[in-house]
Scaffold this motif. Structure first.
Motif, PDB file in Angstrom:
ATOM      1  N   SER A 115       0.832  -1.204   0.000  1.00  0.00           N
ATOM      2  CA  SER A 115       0.000   0.000   0.000  1.00  0.00           C
ATOM      3  C   SER A 115       0.863   1.248   0.000  1.00  0.00           C
ATOM      4  O   SER A 115       0.523   2.255  -0.627  1.00  0.00           O
ATOM      5  CB  SER A 115      -0.952   0.004   1.203  1.00  0.00           C
ATOM      6  OG  SER A 115      -0.237   0.075   2.424  1.00  0.00           O
ATOM      7  N   GLY A 116       2.021   1.172   0.678  1.00  0.00           N
ATOM      8  CA  GLY A 116       2.917   2.320   0.703  1.00  0.00           C
ATOM      9  C   GLY A 116       3.584   2.588  -0.632  1.00  0.00           C
ATOM     10  O   GLY A 116       3.704   3.742  -1.060  1.00  0.00           O
ATOM     11  N   LEU A 117       3.997   1.528  -1.327  1.00  0.00           N
ATOM     12  CA  LEU A 117       4.683   1.698  -2.604  1.00  0.00           C
ATOM     13  C   LEU A 117       3.736   2.104  -3.730  1.00  0.00           C
ATOM     14  O   LEU A 117       4.129   2.824  -4.654  1.00  0.00           O
ATOM     15  CB  LEU A 117       5.395   0.393  -2.998  1.00  0.00           C
ATOM     16  CG  LEU A 117       6.649   0.020  -2.197  1.00  0.00           C
ATOM     17  CD1 LEU A 117       7.184  -1.331  -2.646  1.00  0.00           C
ATOM     18  CD2 LEU A 117       7.732   1.086  -2.342  1.00  0.00           C
ATOM     19  N   THR A 118       2.483   1.635  -3.671  1.00  0.00           N
ATOM     20  CA  THR A 118       1.560   1.886  -4.781  1.00  0.00           C
ATOM     21  C   THR A 118       0.592   3.032  -4.525  1.00  0.00           C
ATOM     22  O   THR A 118       0.034   3.602  -5.457  1.00  0.00           O
ATOM     23  CB  THR A 118       0.718   0.629  -5.068  1.00  0.00           C
ATOM     24  OG1 THR A 118      -0.077   0.316  -3.918  1.00  0.00           O
ATOM     25  CG2 THR A 118       1.608  -0.551  -5.421  1.00  0.00           C
ATOM     26  N   ASN A 119       0.373   3.365  -3.249  1.00  0.00           N
ATOM     27  CA  ASN A 119      -0.659   4.336  -2.854  1.00  0.00           C
ATOM     28  C   ASN A 119      -2.063   3.833  -3.225  1.00  0.00           C
ATOM     29  O   ASN A 119      -2.982   4.620  -3.393  1.00  0.00           O
ATOM     30  CB  ASN A 119      -0.417   5.715  -3.474  1.00  0.00           C
ATOM     31  CG  ASN A 119      -1.085   6.819  -2.663  1.00  0.00           C
ATOM     32  OD1 ASN A 119      -1.197   6.717  -1.441  1.00  0.00           O
ATOM     33  ND2 ASN A 119      -1.567   7.866  -3.324  1.00  0.00           N
ATOM     34  N   TYR A 120      -2.216   2.524  -3.359  1.00  0.00           N
ATOM     35  CA  TYR A 120      -3.514   1.899  -3.539  1.00  0.00           C
ATOM     36  C   TYR A 120      -3.829   1.089  -2.278  1.00  0.00           C
ATOM     37  O   TYR A 120      -3.084   1.138  -1.296  1.00  0.00           O
ATOM     38  CB  TYR A 120      -3.515   0.978  -4.768  1.00  0.00           C
ATOM     39  CG  TYR A 120      -3.205   1.655  -6.076  1.00  0.00           C
ATOM     40  CD1 TYR A 120      -3.786   2.874  -6.415  1.00  0.00           C
ATOM     41  CD2 TYR A 120      -2.308   1.089  -6.983  1.00  0.00           C
ATOM     42  CE1 TYR A 120      -3.492   3.509  -7.621  1.00  0.00           C
ATOM     43  CE2 TYR A 120      -2.013   1.700  -8.200  1.00  0.00           C
ATOM     44  CZ  TYR A 120      -2.606   2.917  -8.511  1.00  0.00           C
ATOM     45  OH  TYR A 120      -2.311   3.532  -9.703  1.00  0.00           O
ATOM     46  N   THR A 121      -4.913   0.343  -2.305  1.00  0.00           N
ATOM     47  CA  THR A 121      -5.288  -0.509  -1.179  1.00  0.00           C
ATOM     48  C   THR A 121      -4.762  -1.920  -1.415  1.00  0.00           C
ATOM     49  O   THR A 121      -5.008  -2.504  -2.471  1.00  0.00           O
ATOM     50  CB  THR A 121      -6.823  -0.548  -1.019  1.00  0.00           C
ATOM     51  OG1 THR A 121      -7.302   0.783  -0.801  1.00  0.00           O
ATOM     52  CG2 THR A 121      -7.227  -1.435   0.145  1.00  0.00           C
ATOM     53  N   SER A 122      -4.043  -2.454  -0.449  1.00  0.00           N
ATOM     54  CA  SER A 122      -3.516  -3.820  -0.583  1.00  0.00           C
ATOM     55  C   SER A 122      -4.312  -4.762   0.307  1.00  0.00           C
ATOM     56  O   SER A 122      -4.706  -4.409   1.420  1.00  0.00           O
ATOM     57  CB  SER A 122      -2.034  -3.873  -0.210  1.00  0.00           C
ATOM     58  OG  SER A 122      -1.842  -3.555   1.145  1.00  0.00           O
ATOM     59  N   ILE A 123      -4.555  -5.960  -0.217  1.00  0.00           N
ATOM     60  CA  ILE A 123      -5.280  -6.990   0.518  1.00  0.00           C
ATOM     61  C   ILE A 123      -4.504  -8.292   0.362  1.00  0.00           C
ATOM     62  O   ILE A 123      -4.197  -8.701  -0.754  1.00  0.00           O
ATOM     63  CB  ILE A 123      -6.707  -7.188  -0.034  1.00  0.00           C
ATOM     64  CG1 ILE A 123      -7.450  -5.841  -0.102  1.00  0.00           C
ATOM     65  CG2 ILE A 123      -7.487  -8.179   0.811  1.00  0.00           C
ATOM     66  CD1 ILE A 123      -8.737  -5.902  -0.906  1.00  0.00           C
ATOM     67  N   VAL A 124      -4.184  -8.918   1.466  1.00  0.00           N
ATOM     68  CA  VAL A 124      -3.436 -10.170   1.418  1.00  0.00           C
ATOM     69  C   VAL A 124      -4.201 -11.237   2.183  1.00  0.00           C
ATOM     70  O   VAL A 124      -4.570 -11.032   3.344  1.00  0.00           O
ATOM     71  CB  VAL A 124      -2.018 -10.015   2.013  1.00  0.00           C
ATOM     72  CG1 VAL A 124      -1.227 -11.309   1.834  1.00  0.00           C
ATOM     73  CG2 VAL A 124      -1.277  -8.852   1.364  1.00  0.00           C
ATOM     74  N   ALA A 237      -6.655   1.300   3.218  1.00  0.00           N
ATOM     75  CA  ALA A 237      -8.053   1.365   2.787  1.00  0.00           C
ATOM     76  C   ALA A 237      -8.443   2.784   2.366  1.00  0.00           C
ATOM     77  O   ALA A 237      -9.191   2.972   1.403  1.00  0.00           O
ATOM     78  CB  ALA A 237      -8.983   0.875   3.893  1.00  0.00           C
ATOM     79  N   THR A 238      -7.930   3.779   3.074  1.00  0.00           N
ATOM     80  CA  THR A 238      -8.288   5.161   2.760  1.00  0.00           C
ATOM     81  C   THR A 238      -7.486   5.729   1.594  1.00  0.00           C
ATOM     82  O   THR A 238      -7.751   6.861   1.166  1.00  0.00           O
ATOM     83  CB  THR A 238      -8.104   6.064   3.996  1.00  0.00           C
ATOM     84  OG1 THR A 238      -6.752   5.961   4.468  1.00  0.00           O
ATOM     85  CG2 THR A 238      -9.043   5.643   5.111  1.00  0.00           C
ATOM     86  N   ASN A 239      -6.519   4.969   1.080  1.00  0.00           N
ATOM     87  CA  ASN A 239      -5.768   5.447  -0.084  1.00  0.00           C
ATOM     88  C   ASN A 239      -6.682   5.712  -1.268  1.00  0.00           C
ATOM     89  O   ASN A 239      -6.390   6.543  -2.134  1.00  0.00           O
ATOM     90  CB  ASN A 239      -4.699   4.424  -0.498  1.00  0.00           C
ATOM     91  CG  ASN A 239      -3.483   4.460   0.412  1.00  0.00           C
ATOM     92  OD1 ASN A 239      -3.363   5.346   1.251  1.00  0.00           O
ATOM     93  ND2 ASN A 239      -2.596   3.501   0.263  1.00  0.00           N
ATOM     94  N   ILE A 240      -7.788   4.987  -1.329  1.00  0.00           N
ATOM     95  CA  ILE A 240      -8.723   5.149  -2.440  1.00  0.00           C
ATOM     96  C   ILE A 240      -9.252   6.573  -2.501  1.00  0.00           C
ATOM     97  O   ILE A 240      -9.580   7.094  -3.572  1.00  0.00           O
ATOM     98  CB  ILE A 240      -9.889   4.129  -2.312  1.00  0.00           C
ATOM     99  CG1 ILE A 240     -10.519   3.853  -3.677  1.00  0.00           C
ATOM    100  CG2 ILE A 240     -10.912   4.555  -1.289  1.00  0.00           C
ATOM    101  CD1 ILE A 240      -9.713   2.950  -4.549  1.00  0.00           C
ATOM    102  N   LEU A 241      -9.305   7.237  -1.338  1.00  0.00           N
ATOM    103  CA  LEU A 241      -9.831   8.599  -1.285  1.00  0.00           C
ATOM    104  C   LEU A 241      -8.853   9.632  -1.843  1.00  0.00           C
ATOM    105  O   LEU A 241      -9.243  10.777  -2.091  1.00  0.00           O
ATOM    106  CB  LEU A 241     -10.203   8.971   0.164  1.00  0.00           C
ATOM    107  CG  LEU A 241     -11.285   8.110   0.811  1.00  0.00           C
ATOM    108  CD1 LEU A 241     -11.515   8.540   2.260  1.00  0.00           C
ATOM    109  CD2 LEU A 241     -12.592   8.201   0.036  1.00  0.00           C
ATOM    110  N   THR A 242      -7.596   9.231  -2.026  1.00  0.00           N
ATOM    111  CA  THR A 242      -6.621  10.173  -2.596  1.00  0.00           C
ATOM    112  C   THR A 242      -6.697  10.211  -4.112  1.00  0.00           C
ATOM    113  O   THR A 242      -6.070  11.068  -4.731  1.00  0.00           O
ATOM    114  CB  THR A 242      -5.184   9.791  -2.180  1.00  0.00           C
ATOM    115  OG1 THR A 242      -4.830   8.538  -2.789  1.00  0.00           O
ATOM    116  CG2 THR A 242      -5.077   9.654  -0.667  1.00  0.00           C
TER     117      THR A 242
END
Length: 345
Positions: A115-124, A237-242
């Protein structure tokens, strides 16, 4: 079948839109060094691409944006995979050089890094119960009435279970029972524990353990499958708001509600279960859940000795950096498999 010129123009539009999040016009495409066509020619081709369903034209703009069909064509036929940057390689190498004994910590760290590298939401998705087996049970009496059982699995997962000691039951007798379980159930998959318990070591337990029935009630509580369930690790999860297309919180409320429910998040991976390896890219309405129809979901499974243990996923807008995300997932899933193989022997 698109012509070479249409392919070049579609590729340019997707690249520009991913970078700017603004509708792309013919004039801006004509200014690119790799495009040698006039704005009028590009405009005609854009019109044809729109008729074919590869582009869409927002009502408020003369520019075009890719449709889901356009993104799919781009991913399948035009995408160039990115080499990882020095920063990305350094971050991942630092992670894989760290010593972490619990699988959960490894998976949590993977989610955070992505999530830090992509600025997206990661799910594992962590290792599934199908591949989890008992490694050890340790008994810690708290007082005459209560004890804690520490259950350790082959994946490094540690589960602490508080339970009541039956009235009058000696601690020594309880410890003897736990010792038999450790000797007989070590390395047995959790899905097979009860069968092993009742069919193979039932007679030995009755012979050596008094108050057998009460002990069986305790072990049923300790080894209940529902408590050793799949783990869902989510980060950013909140990266989507950016992302510009998700600035209106009301429009993404359903999406945010979804990300708040582990069970629903895990089901996002269901559509790819029939394909057990490799990178899977689902764009917009290709996703089964309507809450992410404005998103793309890219996943990669990680395996040990041919057994698929879990899956890594990145959720972001359809205007996603596909090449970079796919390269990151490919790199990370392979190295994660190597790291986890140490935990699985």
């Amino acid at each position: 079948m698109l012509t070479d010129r249409q392919r070049m123009i579609l590729n340019a539009i997707v690249d520009d839109y991913i970078r700017s999040a603004e509708p792309v016009g013919s004039r801006s495409i004509s200014k690119r060094g790799d495009v040698q066509y006039s704005p009028a020619t590009i405009r005609n081709e854009m019109s044809d691409l729109e008729e074919l369903g590869f582009l869409e034209q927002p009502h408020t703009s003369a520019g075009r944006v890719p449709s889901n069909k356009g993104y799919r064509y781009y991913v399948d036929h035009l995408l160039h995979y990115n080499d990882l940057s020095l920063h990305e390689l350094s971050t991942l190498r630092t992670f894989f050089s760290e010593r972490m004994n619990q699988t959960e910590k490894i998976i949590q760290h993977v989610a955070s890094i992505l999530s830090g590298l992509t600025n997206y939401t990661s799910i594992v998705l962590g290792p599934q119960i199908l591949h989890m087996s008992l490694k050890h049970i340790q008994l810690v009496p708290l007082n005459e009435e209560t004890a804690v059982a520490i259950i350790v699995t082959n994946t490094g997962h540690v589960e602490n279970k508080l339970f009541s000691i039956p009235v009058g039951m000696p601690i020594g007798e309880l410890q003897k029972f736990v010792n038999i379980l450790n000797a007989k159930l070590k390395d047995i998959p959790f899905v097979s524990v009860k069968t092993k318990l009742y069919e193979e070591i039932h007679a030995e337990l009755i012979q050596h353990i008094g108050e057998y029935e009460e002990f069986m009630l305790i072990v049923n509580h300790l080894l209940a499958e529902k408590n050793i369930e799949d783990r869902v690790f989510l980060s950013g999860a909140t990266n989507i708001l950016t992302q510009p297309e998700f600035k209106d919180v009301d429009k993404v409320k359903t999406l945010l509600d979804l990300l708040d429910q582990s069970g629903s998040v895990a089901k996002l991976f269901d559509a790819g279960k029939e394909q057990h390896s490799g990178i899977q890219v689902r764009i917009g309405s290709e996703n089964q859940n309507k809450a992410i129809h404005q998103c793309s979901f890219i996943t990669a499974s990680y395996s040990v000795e041919g057994h698929t243990l879990g899956t890594i996923g990145i959720l972001g807008p359809t205007r996603m950096e596909y090449g970079r995300v796919i390269s990151l997932l490919d790199y990370l899933s392979k190295d994660l498999a190597i790291l986890l193989s140490k935990h699985y022997g």
